[in-house]
Scaffold this motif. Sequence first.
Motif: not given
Length: 153
Positions: A23-46
């Motif tokens: 229950a989160y979003i991958e990216a959020f823009r706040s002013g001049p910043w783009l904050l990205l959620s934690g990214m995992l080593p996932v390929i094709d959803g796996k």
Amino acid sequence: MDVEQRLKGAGIDLPLPPKPLGAYIEAFRSGPWLLLSGMLPVIDGKPHFVGKVGRELTTQDGYVAARIACLNGLAAAKEALGSLDRVAHVVKLAVYIAAADGYLEHPKAADGASELLRLAFGEEGLSPRIVLGVASIPLGMAVEVELVLEIRD
């Protein structure tokens, strides 16, 4: 040359952006910043690179896992911004590594993300970073990458 052309010239295709695993979003823009959620080593959803670096996985595995996770971050940024050419600077990079007790090569594994960012954005891709060894990462994966990007309009 734009960012995607630079990547393509190095034989790297941007994947589809990852789907949230909760229950989160991958990216959020706040002013001049783009904050990205934690990214995992996932390929094709796996999940890829499951285990601890320094036990089931080598430092080179951690490097590749960090690169894949960071590439997923770039895909999420492109989806949020429309173009990676809108990235003015990488402001911060955090690399979390599921590490075995006694593992000491965290910086070498994290370079998988840092070197990808430098390839994509040139010297503007280098940023302050934090690299931490942690007990676990979602789905048992070896690496999680977090990015903060400065955006130009």
